[in-house]
Design an enzyme around this catalytic site. Structure first.
Site: not given
Ligand code: 6PG
Length: 474
Positions: A129, A183, A186-187, A190
């Site tokens: 990222s 990940k 994480h997104n 986000e």
């Protein structure tokens, strides 16, 4: 011939920048791209930054790598990834490592890892990222895969990753698909962060009649306190931007339909399977979907709204800041719950505090706030919810009056704030002594004999609703 320490195949922006980052750190980097012109351009433009060993085809690329070979694939996630993996695997030998640095679905990574393991190869699905800039100057790197592959790759990945207080933003996340799962979450977070920021902007603009440039200043101010983060920082930049063609605020000339490449959607799909309420991420994903239906929005434009439009004074700004912070705590708590549930389901043994640590720098959701999450897990690795950590519980207590006023104001003037409202509903739901789920259980038993448990004794029961209404053990 000198052999390369590591290779990168796929030299679009992310791959090219990652290769340059590796070269700048003193690694000899094998580089390959399907169309060779990209490889040539990289060497021509940036060859002076370090040692690049270019190859025109994959066989030469693999042959240019030191053993055990380490090859990073940086291609757009999808069917193309399988093709490249197959070609590489055919050229490799047991003990070699294939790293997928794209945003692959973690189930695909699990499947690929298992298939390559059978052939004696290591497959490392890794989240990277930080966008283009991060890939070049230090991203947050989230690798999955075997412990042996981490031993061979970890030092390099930590070397090129971002550092916060000297600590690298990369650890071995866990086996098989763990890196890509983390990940993905994480997104999802986000998405949620951006939705909350967008709601803050929208509400303040509508309620106070503030201009984008004035709001840029508000975000800049917020970035000096507990909300200090990359996304708040760039929000000020975007709100300050003026369109050179029209002289209007940039945000007023951009089509208001938010797109997505799918990682937010995947996060919600996985959360549904795991039974974890990630309402913040779900609302953010659905808000993007709502924005993307212009025909429905046009048809609904004449529907009735409240008479009130602008309200309140400058004190709303501090209320919104508090609501944003509280809702952000909820969104992260939900994301971390999802990682904990997946860890259990897939046997990953994720260290949640370490995930907060590697998100402190390099990545899109980097924020001061992640230090507090890490401290919460340091204090209690088995925390049932981040909301119960004393620091966060205190912050929520301090914010909750403001948070309620913000949701009330938004409802009164008809500004949609699904992120704020659902986060508050989640907070109130978790706090409740008794939930109406008891009534839901009663209804399920009434129409479908689905049974229920009682608060005062063990066992499962059914009431004979259509007969004598007596209760019997089920
Ligand atoms: C990152 C980002 C990145 C992602 C974009 C686009 O961590 O660098 O998460 O991986 O591709 O943010 O996501 P959407 O197009 O789905 O908004």
């Amino acid at each position: 011939m000198d052999l390369a320490d590591i290779g990168v195949t796929g030299l679009a922006t992310m791959g090219r920048n990652l290769a340059r980052n590796l070269a700048r750190h003193g690694y000899a980097v094998a580089v390959h791209n399907r169309s060779h012109s990209r490889t040539e351009a990289l060497v021509k433009e940036f060859g002076g930054e370090g040692t690049f060993i270019p190859s025109e085809d994959l066989a030469a690329f693999v042959a240019s790598l030191k053993r055990p070979r380490r090859a990073i694939i940086m291609v757009k996630a999808g069917a193309g990834t399988d093709a490249v993996i197959d070609q590489l695997a055919d050229l490799m030998e047991p003990g070699d490592m294939i790293v997928d640095g794209g945003n692959a679905h973690f189930e695909d990574t699990r499947r690929r890892e298992a298939a390559l393991r059978e052939r004696g190869l290591h497959f490392v699905g890794t989240g990277i990222s930080g966008g283009e800039e991060g890939a070049l100057n230090g991203p947050s790197i989230m690798p999955g895969g075997s412990k042996e592959s981490w031993e061979a790759l970890g030092p390099i990945l930590q070397d090129i990753s971002a550092k916060v207080d000297g600590v690298p933003c990369s650890v071995h996340v866990g086996p098989d698909g763990a890196g890509h799962f983390v990940k993905m979450v994480h997104n999802g977070i986000e998405y949620s962060d951006m939705q909350l920021i967008a709601e803050s902007y929208d509400l303040l603009r509508q309620a106070l009649g503030a201009t984008p440039a004035e709001l840029a200043e508000v975000f800049r101010e917020w970035n000096r306190g507990e909300l200090d983060s990359y996304l708040i920082e760039i929000t000020a930049e975007v709100l300050d931007q003026v369109d050179s063609e029209t002289g209007k605020a940039f945000v007023d000339v951009v089509v208001d339909q938010a797109e997505q490449k799918g990682t937010g959607r995947w996060t919600v799909q996985s959360a549904l399977d795991l039974g974890v309420p990630v309402t913040g991420i779900a609302e953010a994903t659905f808000a993007r979907a709502l924005s993307g239906h212009p025909e429905q929005r046009a048809a609904a434009r004449s529907l009735a709204g409240p008479a009130l439009s602008g309200v309140g004074g400058r004190e709303l700004i501090e209320d919104v800041r508090q609501a944003l912070y509280a809702s952000k705590i909820v969104a992260y708590a939900q994301g971390f719950d999802q990682m904990a549930a997946a860890s259990k389901e897939y046997g990953w043994d994720l260290d949640l505090g370490a995930m907060a640590t590697i998100w402190r720098g390099g990545c899109i959701i980097r924020a001061k706030f992640l230090d507090r999450i890490r401290s919460a897990y340091d204090a209690n690795p088995n925390l049932p919810t981040l909301l119960a950590d004393p620091t966060f519980a205190g912050a929520l207590e301090a914010a909750q009056e403001s948070w309620r006023r913000v949701v009330t104001t938004a409802v009164q003037i008809g500004v949609p704030t699904p992120g704020f409202s659902s986060a508050l509903a989640y907070y109130d739901g978790l706090r409740r002594d008794r939930l109406p789920a008891a009534l839901v259980q009663g209804l399920r038993d009434f129409f479908g004999a689905h049974t229920y448990r009682r608060v005062d004794k063990e066992g499962t029961f059914h009431t004979d609703w259509s007969g004598d209404r007596a209760e019997r053990p089920a």
